[in-house]
Design an enzyme around this catalytic site. Structure first.
Site, PDB file in Angstrom:
ATOM      1  N   ILE A  18     -60.348 -25.095   0.336  1.00 49.04           N
ATOM      2  CA  ILE A  18     -60.148 -24.262  -0.842  1.00 49.04           C
ATOM      3  C   ILE A  18     -61.132 -24.628  -1.950  1.00 49.04           C
ATOM      4  CG2 ILE A  18     -58.526 -23.751  -2.709  1.00 49.04           C
ATOM      5  CD1 ILE A  18     -56.270 -23.961  -0.640  1.00 49.04           C
ATOM      6  N   ASP A  59     -63.155 -40.074  -7.641  1.00 43.70           N
ATOM      7  CA  ASP A  59     -61.801 -40.395  -7.193  1.00 43.70           C
ATOM      8  C   ASP A  59     -60.857 -40.079  -8.339  1.00 43.70           C
ATOM      9  OD1 ASP A  59     -59.416 -41.455  -6.335  1.00 43.70           O
ATOM     10  OD2 ASP A  59     -60.134 -43.525  -6.157  1.00 43.70           O
ATOM     11  N   ASN A  86     -58.301 -29.304  -8.072  1.00 43.01           N
ATOM     12  CA  ASN A  86     -57.967 -28.936  -6.704  1.00 43.01           C
ATOM     13  C   ASN A  86     -57.605 -30.145  -5.836  1.00 43.01           C
ATOM     14  OD1 ASN A  86     -58.115 -27.137  -4.185  1.00 43.01           O
ATOM     15  ND2 ASN A  86     -59.728 -28.628  -3.770  1.00 43.01           N
ATOM     16  N   ARG A 121     -57.501 -34.561 -19.343  1.00 41.22           N
ATOM     17  CA  ARG A 121     -57.667 -35.418 -20.524  1.00 41.22           C
ATOM     18  C   ARG A 121     -59.145 -35.686 -20.807  1.00 41.22           C
ATOM     19  NH1 ARG A 121     -54.897 -41.120 -19.972  1.00 41.22           N
ATOM     20  NH2 ARG A 121     -56.411 -41.220 -18.279  1.00 41.22           N
ATOM     21  N   TYR A 152     -45.098 -34.241  -2.138  1.00 33.75           N
ATOM     22  CA  TYR A 152     -46.115 -33.222  -2.422  1.00 33.75           C
ATOM     23  C   TYR A 152     -45.512 -32.088  -3.250  1.00 33.75           C
ATOM     24  CZ  TYR A 152     -49.228 -29.256  -1.283  1.00 33.75           C
ATOM     25  OH  TYR A 152     -50.040 -28.145  -1.333  1.00 33.75           O
ATOM     26  N   LYS A 156     -46.518 -30.859  -7.059  1.00 29.88           N
ATOM     27  CA  LYS A 156     -46.963 -29.508  -7.370  1.00 29.88           C
ATOM     28  C   LYS A 156     -46.062 -28.855  -8.417  1.00 29.88           C
ATOM     29  CE  LYS A 156     -50.557 -29.061  -4.602  1.00 29.88           C
ATOM     30  NZ  LYS A 156     -51.927 -28.875  -5.128  1.00 29.88           N
ATOM     31  N   ILE A 185     -52.524 -21.575   3.690  1.00 27.99           N
ATOM     32  CA  ILE A 185     -53.932 -21.191   3.731  1.00 27.99           C
ATOM     33  C   ILE A 185     -54.583 -21.802   4.970  1.00 27.99           C
ATOM     34  CG2 ILE A 185     -56.133 -21.215   2.509  1.00 27.99           C
ATOM     35  CD1 ILE A 185     -53.955 -19.656   1.037  1.00 27.99           C
TER      36      ILE A 185
END
Length: 261
Positions: A18, A59, A86, A121, A152, A156, A185
């Protein structure tokens, strides 16, 4: 369209899937894109195929690494106008909740949620200075409904909440903050499990799982001036899975009449 002419964009986790599709779409519309990824070789391979793209190792779990990536983008492009969060972590699900390891929970929340916080930030002063700043984060339908993966999904969901609170804070500074929530996806992460995608497709009202370009199109819209009066929203890009339960509807309707499909 050239909606991102002279825009500087930073995309995390953009070495494949993605993120790479988003980088390709923004670059096609004129953006100068910093493709960041924790895997430097992966970032370099993606950047080679995208005009106007520059690879950079970042990272999102490390504040110094994030700060350095943002500083590099501003130095290289002259401004930072778009940030796309992402990068994420999705550790393997476990059959029993009580077997969820602390380290899995911590990793998913740190890279997926806190990583986006670190990036926002670091980028915020530069996005505000650009006069057209936009943050688009990649959430998931997992943050809206139960599709498994506790850590996860919690990360999200937290990212959707951060989008709303940050949008209100950033709006007076001219920065918009939105989130795209994809459904399933088809990326390289599903390699070897294509049969799972085939089984999932009929459950989506549109009859297929998503493609990376489906998400990239939504991100390009929300990051562009076309969405200039939109902030703080979660946009599902999910083939209708959150709005309709095809399997349940079919079960309630009973077996098809002879001759029907």
């Amino acid at each position: 369209m050239r909606r991102f002419e002279d825009h500087g964009a930073l995309i995390t986790g953009a070495g494949q899937g993605i993120g790479e599709a988003i980088a390709r779409r923004l670059a096609a519309e004129g953006a100068r894109v910093l493709i960041t990824d924790v895997d430097g070789e992966r970032a370099a391979r993606a950047a080679e195929l995208i005009e106007g793209a520059v690879p950079y190792v970042c990272d999102v779990g490390d504040r110094a690494s994030v700060d350095a990536a943002v500083a590099y983008a501003v130095e290289r492009f002259g401004s930072l106008d778009v940030l796309v969060n992402n990068a994420y972590s999705c550790t393997p699900d476990v059959p029993l909740f009580e077997d969820e390891p602390d380290e899995h929970w911590a990793r998913d929340l740190d890279l997926t949620l806190t990583g986006a916080f670190r990036c926002a930030r670091a980028a915020m002063p530069h996005l505000a200075a650009s006069g057209r700043g936009a943050i688009v984060s990649i959430g998931s339908v997992n943050g809206e409904q139960d599709f498994g993966n506790h850590a996860y999904s919690a990360a999200k969901a937290g990212l959707a909440s951060l989008t709303r609170t940050l949008a209100g804070h950033a709006a007076p500074r001219g920065v918009r903050v939105n989130l795209v929530a994809p459904g399933t996806i088809h990326t390289d992460g599903w390699k070897g499990r294509e049969a799972n995608l085939e089984r999932a497709a009929p459950h989506y009202p549109v009859g297929r799982v998503g493609r990376p370009d489906d998400v990239a199109s939504a991100v390009a819209f929300l990051a562009s001036s076309d969405a200039g009066w939109i902030t703080g929203v979660t946009l599902p890009v999910d083939g209708g899975i959150l709005s309709a339960n095809v399997a349940l509807r079919q079960a309630l309707a009973g077996p098809p009449v002879s001759g029907e499909r």
